[in-house]
Write a protein that holds these residues in place. Structure first.
Motif, PDB file in Angstrom:
ATOM      1  N   LEU A  31       0.824  -1.200   0.000  1.00  0.00           N
ATOM      2  CA  LEU A  31       0.000   0.000   0.000  1.00  0.00           C
ATOM      3  C   LEU A  31       0.861   1.254   0.000  1.00  0.00           C
ATOM      4  O   LEU A  31       2.008   1.249   0.430  1.00  0.00           O
ATOM      5  N   THR A  32       0.283   2.323  -0.459  1.00  0.00           N
ATOM      6  CA  THR A  32       0.912   3.627  -0.347  1.00  0.00           C
ATOM      7  C   THR A  32      -0.045   4.541   0.372  1.00  0.00           C
ATOM      8  O   THR A  32      -1.252   4.494   0.154  1.00  0.00           O
ATOM      9  N   ILE A  33       0.494   5.354   1.264  1.00  0.00           N
ATOM     10  CA  ILE A  33      -0.312   6.312   1.998  1.00  0.00           C
ATOM     11  C   ILE A  33       0.152   7.701   1.599  1.00  0.00           C
ATOM     12  O   ILE A  33       1.334   8.046   1.779  1.00  0.00           O
ATOM     13  N   THR A  34      -0.772   8.473   1.048  1.00  0.00           N
ATOM     14  CA  THR A  34      -0.462   9.796   0.498  1.00  0.00           C
ATOM     15  C   THR A  34       0.765   9.710  -0.424  1.00  0.00           C
ATOM     16  O   THR A  34       1.690  10.513  -0.357  1.00  0.00           O
ATOM     17  N   ARG A  35       0.750   8.646  -1.296  1.00  0.00           N
ATOM     18  CA  ARG A  35       1.773   8.421  -2.313  1.00  0.00           C
ATOM     19  C   ARG A  35       3.183   8.180  -1.748  1.00  0.00           C
ATOM     20  O   ARG A  35       4.156   8.273  -2.466  1.00  0.00           O
ATOM     21  N   ILE A  36       3.269   7.871  -0.490  1.00  0.00           N
ATOM     22  CA  ILE A  36       4.557   7.525   0.110  1.00  0.00           C
ATOM     23  C   ILE A  36       4.523   6.048   0.477  1.00  0.00           C
ATOM     24  O   ILE A  36       3.740   5.637   1.322  1.00  0.00           O
ATOM     25  N   GLN A  37       5.344   5.270  -0.189  1.00  0.00           N
ATOM     26  CA  GLN A  37       5.340   3.830   0.067  1.00  0.00           C
ATOM     27  C   GLN A  37       5.999   3.537   1.413  1.00  0.00           C
ATOM     28  O   GLN A  37       7.055   4.082   1.735  1.00  0.00           O
ATOM     29  N   LEU A  38       5.356   2.659   2.170  1.00  0.00           N
ATOM     30  CA  LEU A  38       5.890   2.295   3.490  1.00  0.00           C
ATOM     31  C   LEU A  38       7.152   1.457   3.322  1.00  0.00           C
ATOM     32  O   LEU A  38       7.218   0.598   2.435  1.00  0.00           O
ATOM     33  N   PRO A  39       8.148   1.667   4.176  1.00  0.00           N
ATOM     34  CA  PRO A  39       9.378   0.861   4.092  1.00  0.00           C
ATOM     35  C   PRO A  39       9.085  -0.615   4.330  1.00  0.00           C
ATOM     36  O   PRO A  39       8.184  -0.975   5.096  1.00  0.00           O
ATOM     37  N   GLU A  40       9.873  -1.470   3.690  1.00  0.00           N
ATOM     38  CA  GLU A  40       9.711  -2.905   3.864  1.00  0.00           C
ATOM     39  C   GLU A  40       9.926  -3.314   5.322  1.00  0.00           C
ATOM     40  O   GLU A  40       9.276  -4.226   5.827  1.00  0.00           O
ATOM     41  N   SER A  41      10.849  -2.638   5.997  1.00  0.00           N
ATOM     42  CA  SER A  41      11.118  -2.981   7.392  1.00  0.00           C
ATOM     43  C   SER A  41       9.902  -2.707   8.279  1.00  0.00           C
ATOM     44  O   SER A  41       9.627  -3.462   9.219  1.00  0.00           O
ATOM     45  N   LEU A  42       9.156  -1.634   7.950  1.00  0.00           N
ATOM     46  CA  LEU A  42       7.956  -1.330   8.732  1.00  0.00           C
ATOM     47  C   LEU A  42       6.880  -2.381   8.513  1.00  0.00           C
ATOM     48  O   LEU A  42       6.189  -2.795   9.457  1.00  0.00           O
ATOM     49  N   LEU A  43       6.742  -2.812   7.256  1.00  0.00           N
ATOM     50  CA  LEU A  43       5.776  -3.872   6.965  1.00  0.00           C
ATOM     51  C   LEU A  43       6.179  -5.179   7.642  1.00  0.00           C
ATOM     52  O   LEU A  43       5.333  -5.915   8.157  1.00  0.00           O
ATOM     53  N   ALA A  44       7.491  -5.458   7.660  1.00  0.00           N
ATOM     54  CA  ALA A  44       7.975  -6.670   8.332  1.00  0.00           C
ATOM     55  C   ALA A  44       7.722  -6.575   9.834  1.00  0.00           C
ATOM     56  O   ALA A  44       7.299  -7.559  10.463  1.00  0.00           O
ATOM     57  N   PHE A  45       7.979  -5.394  10.398  1.00  0.00           N
ATOM     58  CA  PHE A  45       7.711  -5.191  11.828  1.00  0.00           C
ATOM     59  C   PHE A  45       6.232  -5.429  12.133  1.00  0.00           C
ATOM     60  O   PHE A  45       5.889  -6.101  13.119  1.00  0.00           O
ATOM     61  N   ASN A  46       5.349  -4.880  11.300  1.00  0.00           N
ATOM     62  CA  ASN A  46       3.918  -5.040  11.521  1.00  0.00           C
ATOM     63  C   ASN A  46       3.500  -6.500  11.455  1.00  0.00           C
ATOM     64  O   ASN A  46       2.713  -6.981  12.276  1.00  0.00           O
ATOM     65  N   THR A  47       4.056  -7.229  10.477  1.00  0.00           N
ATOM     66  CA  THR A  47       3.713  -8.646  10.330  1.00  0.00           C
ATOM     67  C   THR A  47       4.162  -9.453  11.544  1.00  0.00           C
ATOM     68  O   THR A  47       3.412 -10.280  12.080  1.00  0.00           O
ATOM     69  N   ILE A  48       5.394  -9.198  11.994  1.00  0.00           N
ATOM     70  CA  ILE A  48       5.918  -9.928  13.149  1.00  0.00           C
ATOM     71  C   ILE A  48       5.135  -9.569  14.409  1.00  0.00           C
ATOM     72  O   ILE A  48       4.794 -10.440  15.220  1.00  0.00           O
ATOM     73  N   PHE A  49       4.842  -8.276  14.570  1.00  0.00           N
ATOM     74  CA  PHE A  49       4.091  -7.817  15.744  1.00  0.00           C
ATOM     75  C   PHE A  49       2.721  -8.492  15.819  1.00  0.00           C
ATOM     76  O   PHE A  49       2.319  -9.021  16.864  1.00  0.00           O
ATOM     77  N   LEU A  50       2.007  -8.501  14.686  1.00  0.00           N
ATOM     78  CA  LEU A  50       0.681  -9.125  14.673  1.00  0.00           C
ATOM     79  C   LEU A  50       0.772 -10.638  14.872  1.00  0.00           C
ATOM     80  O   LEU A  50      -0.077 -11.230  15.547  1.00  0.00           O
ATOM     81  N   SER A  51       1.822 -11.260  14.300  1.00  0.00           N
ATOM     82  CA  SER A  51       1.940 -12.711  14.462  1.00  0.00           C
ATOM     83  C   SER A  51       2.195 -13.078  15.919  1.00  0.00           C
ATOM     84  O   SER A  51       1.674 -14.083  16.411  1.00  0.00           O
TER      85      SER A  51
END
Length: 333
Positions: A31-51
């Motif tokens: 996803l992009t929020i206000t045309r700024i793509q989220l860093p892969e590390s942030l997405l990885a952090f979110n996935t690990i946190f939720l898991s």
């Protein structure tokens, strides 16, 4: 009481909605929020946190439900009959009961808190706290499967874990006498009043207590899961493996890794098995035994329940005893 129940239910629904929104926004595709793509590390952090949360919350719910049952249906007289008066027999009994109890290191904290509040000696509570997540039947079975149906590895984890837990609980019995809870106010009068309620009202009181306990514990679980996710995202396990040369350093590295990763004890054997060709068995056992006894998540949860001095002492004793026992038995592993 009904209004309180409705408020608690609303809070549960709100948490579920919030977690669902986070999941949909951050996990479903790039996803992009206000045309700024989220860093892969942030997405990885979110996935690990939720898991970590998804993995832990079911066991926490089981734990607070059992804590509610203990609060409403278990009296001080039951506890007195169950726990032997002899200190060493009480330690052995608590460790054996914990070994038969399927709970993770998160769900066991509210159960131990309630048992100690009911009159279980703190050293017996520690025995239950250490063996419950470590050598219950589910953990033994997962260890057996993770290491390619290696019976020896499962037995070593179970036997050494039980011996270490007994030693630690015995040491606690020598240094601490009170219950070491932050909130030590007696609930005897309330328990006696609840005991006279009809069964339906006692069930409602049990559910109310479980809900309150869940929200008290869950906020610390979320903080611990967030810190553990940060470590897993930004600390390289390859780097840690690279500096772990020799049996002493490798064992300390694996114990530290177990503490930081904060894996659920029902699944940590599969991660430990992935290091099987990197570290010796003694170091792998350090990972498998130390993690369920002490990790980042349950440290924060214990600090919320017990006095800081007691938690710090317990952390030092667990670390020292686990490492010392593993070094002693290393020549025979």
């Amino acid at each position: 009481m009904i209004r309180r129940f409705e408020q608690s239910l609303a809070e549960i629904v709100g948490c579920i909605i919030l977690i669902s929104v986070i999941y949909l926004v951050l996990v479903n595709g790039p996803l992009t929020i206000t045309r700024i793509q989220l860093p892969e590390s942030l997405l990885a952090f979110n996935t690990i946190f939720l898991s970590i949360l998804i993995e832990s919350i079911p066991f926490v719910l089981i734990g607070v439900f059992i804590a509610g049952l203990i609060q409403v249906f278990v009296t001080e007289e039951h506890i007195i009959r169950l726990i032997p008066k002899n200190k060493f027999m009480a330690v052995g009994m608590s460790c054996l009961l914990g070994a038969l109890f399927p709970a993770c290191e998160c769900g066991i904290v509210p159960i131990v808190k309630k048992l100690v509040h009911k009159g279980v000696p703190i050293f017996a509570g520690v025995g239950f706290l250490l063996t419950g997540p470590l050598i219950n039947p589910i953990v033994v079975a997962s260890t057996y499967m993770a290491f390619g149906q290696d019976v020896r590895m499962a037995i070593l984890r179970m036997v050494l874990g039980l011996i270490i837990a007994i030693i630690i609980a015995t040491i606690i019995s020598l240094f601490f006498k009170g219950n070491q809870l932050k909130k030590s106010a007696s609930l005897l009068e309330m328990n006696q009043a609840i005991a006279r309620f009809p069964f339906s009202l006692r069930m409602k009181a049990m559910l109310m207590h479980s809900i309150d306990e869940f929200f008290e514990v869950a906020k610390y679980l979320i903080i611990g899961a967030m810190l553990a996710a940060l470590v897993q995202t930004y600390v390289s396990t390859n780097y840690l493996a690279g500096i772990g040369e020799g049996i002493v350093y490798s064992t300390l590295i694996m114990m530290g890794l177990a503490y930081l990763l904060s894996l659920c004890s029902e699944a940590d054997a599969f991660i430990g098995a992935s290091f099987h060709h990197v570290f010796p068995k003694t170091s792998i056992l350090g990972f498998l035994i130390y993690g369920p006894m002490l990790d980042l998540k349950n440290t924060i949860m214990m600090l919320a329940v017990f006095k800081i001095r007691f938690v710090l002492f317990l952390m030092i004793v667990i670390t020292f005893i686990v490492f010392s026992v593993l070094m002693l038995v290393h020549p025979w592993i």
